[in-house]
Write an enzyme that holds these catalytic residues in place. Structure first.
Site, short mmCIF file in Angstrom:
data_model
loop_
_atom_site.label_atom_id
_atom_site.label_comp_id
_atom_site.label_asym_id
_atom_site.label_seq_id
_atom_site.Cartn_x
_atom_site.Cartn_y
_atom_site.Cartn_z
N SER A 13 -8.58 6.05 -3.78
CA SER A 13 -9.25 6.48 -5.02
C SER A 13 -9.32 5.33 -6.02
O SER A 13 -10.28 5.25 -6.80
CB SER A 13 -8.54 7.69 -5.62
OG SER A 13 -7.27 7.36 -6.10
N ARG A 61 6.29 -9.58 10.17
CA ARG A 61 5.55 -9.54 8.91
C ARG A 61 4.70 -10.80 8.72
O ARG A 61 3.55 -10.75 8.28
CB ARG A 61 6.57 -9.42 7.76
CG ARG A 61 6.05 -8.79 6.51
CD ARG A 61 7.15 -8.67 5.47
NE ARG A 61 8.09 -7.61 5.73
CZ ARG A 61 7.86 -6.31 5.58
NH1 ARG A 61 6.66 -5.89 5.22
NH2 ARG A 61 8.80 -5.42 5.81
N MET A 86 0.49 -0.25 1.24
CA MET A 86 1.90 0.12 1.34
C MET A 86 2.69 -0.76 2.31
O MET A 86 3.49 -0.26 3.10
CB MET A 86 2.02 1.61 1.72
CG MET A 86 1.28 2.55 0.77
SD MET A 86 1.70 2.31 -0.97
CE MET A 86 3.05 3.46 -1.10
N ILE A 88 5.09 -4.40 2.35
CA ILE A 88 5.70 -5.50 1.60
C ILE A 88 5.16 -6.80 2.19
O ILE A 88 5.06 -6.94 3.41
CB ILE A 88 7.24 -5.42 1.68
CG1 ILE A 88 7.70 -4.20 0.89
CG2 ILE A 88 7.89 -6.70 1.16
CD1 ILE A 88 9.18 -3.94 0.91
N LEU A 89 4.79 -7.73 1.33
CA LEU A 89 4.17 -8.98 1.77
C LEU A 89 5.21 -10.09 1.86
O LEU A 89 6.16 -10.13 1.06
CB LEU A 89 3.06 -9.37 0.78
CG LEU A 89 1.91 -8.35 0.73
CD1 LEU A 89 1.10 -8.52 -0.55
CD2 LEU A 89 1.03 -8.50 1.96
N ASN A 103 -1.42 -5.88 -8.32
CA ASN A 103 -1.01 -4.60 -7.73
C ASN A 103 -1.03 -3.54 -8.83
O ASN A 103 -0.92 -3.86 -10.02
CB ASN A 103 0.40 -4.72 -7.16
CG ASN A 103 0.85 -3.43 -6.48
OD1 ASN A 103 0.07 -2.78 -5.78
ND2 ASN A 103 2.10 -3.05 -6.69
N HIS A 105 1.03 0.00 -9.75
CA HIS A 105 2.24 0.72 -9.37
C HIS A 105 2.37 1.97 -10.23
O HIS A 105 2.17 1.91 -11.45
CB HIS A 105 3.46 -0.20 -9.56
CG HIS A 105 4.74 0.45 -9.13
ND1 HIS A 105 5.09 0.61 -7.81
CD2 HIS A 105 5.73 1.01 -9.87
CE1 HIS A 105 6.25 1.23 -7.74
NE2 HIS A 105 6.66 1.48 -8.98
N ASP A 141 7.43 -5.52 -7.17
CA ASP A 141 7.07 -4.84 -8.42
C ASP A 141 7.65 -5.53 -9.66
O ASP A 141 7.98 -4.86 -10.65
CB ASP A 141 7.53 -3.36 -8.39
CG ASP A 141 6.86 -2.58 -7.27
OD1 ASP A 141 5.73 -2.91 -6.91
OD2 ASP A 141 7.50 -1.65 -6.74
C1 GAR Z 1 -1.61 4.87 -6.30
O1 GAR Z 1 -1.04 5.87 -7.07
C2 GAR Z 1 -0.86 3.57 -6.48
O2 GAR Z 1 -0.32 3.40 -7.73
C3 GAR Z 1 0.21 3.70 -5.43
O3 GAR Z 1 -0.41 4.30 -4.34
C4 GAR Z 1 -1.44 5.16 -4.81
C5 GAR Z 1 -2.70 4.88 -4.01
O4 GAR Z 1 -3.70 5.81 -4.29
N1 GAR Z 1 0.75 2.43 -5.10
C6 GAR Z 1 2.03 2.23 -4.81
O5 GAR Z 1 2.85 3.11 -4.77
C7 GAR Z 1 2.38 0.79 -4.50
N2 GAR Z 1 3.80 0.63 -4.49
P1 GAR Z 1 -5.19 5.56 -3.80
O6 GAR Z 1 -5.12 5.20 -2.31
O7 GAR Z 1 -5.87 6.86 -4.02
O8 GAR Z 1 -5.78 4.44 -4.61
#
Ligand code: GAR
Length: 209
Positions: A13, A61, A86, A88-89, A103, A105, A141
């Site tokens: 999204s 990785r 999702m 870790i790099l 990123n 978060h 993060d």
């Molecule tokens: C988002 O809420 C983003 O903040 C989170 O994953 C979701 C992805 O939603 N990211 C993390 O948790 C990264 N650590 P989306 O696929 O609908 O954009």
């Protein structure tokens, strides 16, 4: 024109919000580590090329990151945008894209790094919650925060309503920050991060109350 790659693992999204924002930069490609990610459909509908690079197919990785790095070079990317990516790099990959990788978060960093942020906010009983756009550094993060979206936690909120409400904010602040970078309003320099030509002291805040 800034060439942007978006890295995804799921629904996408945030990718959709970036597509819909008509950025002055161009999204030149989307990489997913999961072949089933709905984000890939969104990219295809928007006519953006995609690459599936499955982490499971690589021994470690670093090997996975090397393939992603090469794809980003092939696309001539200037800015890497992690949008629900999702994985870790590795330190090597992060170093290669230092100052060029963002990123988002789902928490008000430095609070609640890592996973399950909405549940942890509810468990603690916090009144404020939100999301943070930040540069990516080797520490998870922990890179400099550029913008935060804030909301008040309601007594009736559960994990799902909080996730939905945070998403709404994410879809506002992520395109805005990416556009600021495309337009030079935010610049990563040797002297630090500049916002409108001045050293950025704290993230720009967007409040939903
Ligand atoms: C988002 O809420 C983003 O903040 C989170 O994953 C979701 C992805 O939603 N990211 C993390 O948790 C990264 N650590 P989306 O696929 O609908 O954009």
């Amino acid at each position: 024109m800034t060439k942007i790659a978006v890295l995804v693992s799921g629904s996408g999204s945030n990718l959709q919000a970036l597509i819909d924002a008509n950025l002055s930069g161009q999204i030149v490609g989307v990489i997913s580590n999961k072949p089933e990610a709905y984000a890939l459909e969104r990219a295809k509908k928007a006519g953006i090329q995609t690459a599936v690079i499955e982490h499971k197919q690589y021994p470690n990785r670093e090997a996975f990151d090397d393939v992603m790095h090469q794809q980003l070079l092939d696309w001539n990317v200037d800015l890497v945008v992690l949008a629900g990516f999702m994985r870790i790099l590795s330190a090597k990959f992060v170093k290669a894209w230092e100052g060029k990788m963002l990123n988002i978060h789902p928490s008000l960093l430095p609070n609640y790094k890592g996973m399950h942020t909405h549940q942890r906010v509810l468990n603690t009983g916090d009144v404020l919650h939100g999301c943070t756009v930040h540069y990516v550094t080797a520490e998870l993060d922990a890179g400099q925060a550029l913008a935060q979206g804030l909301l008040k936690v309601n007594v009736h909120d559960d994990v799902n309503t909080l996730a939905d409400r945070v998403h709404v904010l994410e879809h506002v602040i992520y395109p805005q920050v990416v556009e600021w970078i495309c337009s030079g309003t935010i610049r990563h320099t040797e002297q630090g991060v500049l916002y409108r030509g001045q050293a950025m002291q704290e993230p720009v805040q967007f409040c939903k109350f």
